[in-house]
Scaffold this motif. Structure first.
Motif, short mmCIF file in Angstrom:
data_model
loop_
_atom_site.label_atom_id
_atom_site.label_comp_id
_atom_site.label_asym_id
_atom_site.label_seq_id
_atom_site.Cartn_x
_atom_site.Cartn_y
_atom_site.Cartn_z
N ASP A 250 41.60 79.54 69.86
CA ASP A 250 42.70 78.62 70.16
C ASP A 250 43.03 78.62 71.65
N LYS A 251 43.07 79.81 72.25
CA LYS A 251 43.36 79.90 73.68
C LYS A 251 42.27 79.23 74.51
N GLU A 252 41.01 79.44 74.11
CA GLU A 252 39.89 78.83 74.83
C GLU A 252 39.96 77.31 74.75
N ILE A 253 40.29 76.79 73.56
CA ILE A 253 40.40 75.34 73.39
C ILE A 253 41.53 74.78 74.24
N GLU A 258 43.47 71.66 78.96
CA GLU A 258 44.34 71.54 80.14
C GLU A 258 43.56 71.14 81.39
N HIS A 259 42.32 71.62 81.52
CA HIS A 259 41.50 71.31 82.69
C HIS A 259 40.74 70.00 82.53
N LEU A 260 40.69 69.48 81.30
CA LEU A 260 39.88 68.29 81.04
C LEU A 260 40.28 67.07 81.87
N ARG A 269 32.00 65.80 80.47
CA ARG A 269 31.22 65.76 79.22
C ARG A 269 30.85 67.18 78.77
N ARG A 270 30.53 68.05 79.70
CA ARG A 270 30.21 69.43 79.34
C ARG A 270 31.42 70.14 78.76
N MET A 271 32.60 69.89 79.34
CA MET A 271 33.82 70.51 78.82
C MET A 271 34.15 69.98 77.44
N GLU A 272 33.96 68.69 77.22
CA GLU A 272 34.21 68.10 75.90
C GLU A 272 33.26 68.69 74.86
N SER A 273 32.01 68.92 75.27
CA SER A 273 31.04 69.53 74.37
C SER A 273 31.45 70.96 74.00
N ARG A 277 32.38 72.43 70.27
CA ARG A 277 31.75 73.63 69.73
C ARG A 277 32.79 74.64 69.26
N LEU A 278 33.82 74.84 70.07
CA LEU A 278 34.87 75.79 69.71
C LEU A 278 35.66 75.32 68.49
N GLU A 279 35.90 74.04 68.39
CA GLU A 279 36.62 73.51 67.23
C GLU A 279 35.82 73.68 65.95
N LYS A 280 34.50 73.49 66.03
CA LYS A 280 33.64 73.73 64.87
C LYS A 280 33.64 75.22 64.51
N GLN A 281 33.62 76.07 65.54
CA GLN A 281 33.66 77.51 65.30
C GLN A 281 34.96 77.90 64.60
#
Length: 314
Positions: A250-253, A258-260, A269-273, A277-281
């Motif tokens: 949650d903190k990583e997401i 915030e930086h997006l 695009r890399r940040m969105e990817s 990935r974190l949301e799927k995790q």
């Protein structure tokens, strides 16, 4: 074939331990009184060798349990290990009869060789047991790091033993005990990994330091959990670990979101990817949590049903 190899090794180790205890000297004075000080020192040295050999038996036995068959390479390494291990009784006898820098050096060099060969065997067996490439890569890298540290540490102890005999004897007693505890921790972590799918295992190795906070906390927590009675049957045993892991995700997401807005182009695009990935995790962890809760509810229902059946019979 694996069973015969393991049984053969167990027999050799049992004989080695028997020979070591038979080497214990019982010295008596002229009046027939046993030299207690000499006997206690001999028992202490025997205990060091016993812990060393017993720890080797435990670690190799656990490693063999992970595989289905013994390959020729592992068989040769194991036979070589048993050869060097069979020399331990003689080195122990020398150390008991005359504890000097020379006998301590002989014992230290022999245990260094045995430890190095044993670590290579365990690494080879672990590599054969792990099927997932990502998990195998991380686990073998970790074992190689532990092997290097173990060899370097024992070389330092050898040099230290040339100047201080008694402190090094104590260190040789502590080392197999610490290795035994480390093996318990590794086994407990393997049980945690077994409850995860292949992608979650890869995510775990990537986020392990963040999940546990630091290596010492991971070590102490896993060791404490392994000592709890009935912990392997407890469906909630990894609940706290999963909760901490979920909070970390949650903190990583949130940090990435915030930086997006400040990013553009490929970086965005890399940040969105990464966020995807974190949301799927996180979704997988939540699904696993729900499955655990379901299994716990089913177990409670079965316990209630069994209790009713016992009360009905009464």
């Amino acid at each position: 074939m694996k069973e015969r190899v393991v049984v053969f090794g167990d027999a050799i180790i049992a004989i080695i331990l028997t020979i070591i205890v038979l080497e214990l000297p019982i010295q008596t004075a002229a009046n027939g009184i046993v030299d207690i000080v000499s006997l206690l020192r001999a028992i202490g040295i025997y205990f060091i060798s016993f812990c060393f050999v017993a720890n080797l038996w435990f670690q190799t036995g656990y490693a063999f349990n992970k595989i289905e068959q013994v390959k020729n390479k592992e068989l040769v390494i194991y036979l070589l290990l048993l050869f060097f291990l069979s020399l331990v009784p003689s080195a122990t006898r020398l150390l008991i009869e005359d504890t000097t820098k020379q006998t301590l050096l002989i014992y230290g060099v022999l245990t260094l060789i045995v430890t190095a060969v044993m670590r290579r065997l365990i690494t080879a067996l672990t590599k054969q047991a792990l099927k997932e490439d990502h998990q195998r890569k991380h686990r073998i890298a970790e074992l190689n790091k532990q092997d290097a540290l173990s060899v370097v540490l024992r070389v330092i102890i050898l040099i230290f033993g040339l100047f201080f005999i008694k402190p090094v004897l104590i260190i040789y007693l502590v080392l197999p005990i610490m290795a035994f505890l480390q093996n318990i921790v590794d086994r407990e972590e393997d049980n945690l990994l077994a409850s995860l799918d292949s992608q979650q295992q890869a995510d775990y190795f990537q986020d392990r330091n963040q999940v546990w906070g630091n290596s010492m906390r991971r070590y102490s927590t896993l060791l404490r959990d392994s000592m709890k009675e009935g912990s392997e049957q407890d469906p909630d045993r990894w609940k706290q670990v999963m909760a901490v892991w979920e909070d970390h995700i949650d903190k990583e997401i949130n940090e990435r979101k915030e930086h997006l807005p400040s990013l553009n182009g490929n970086e965005k695009r890399r940040m969105e990817s990464e966020i995807t990935r974190l949301e799927k995790q996180k979704e997988k962890l939540m699904m696993q949590k729900a499955l655990t809760e379901q299994n716990r509810g089913q177990e409670k229902g079965l316990r209630k049903q069994r209790l009713k059946q016992r009360n009905f019979r009464k």
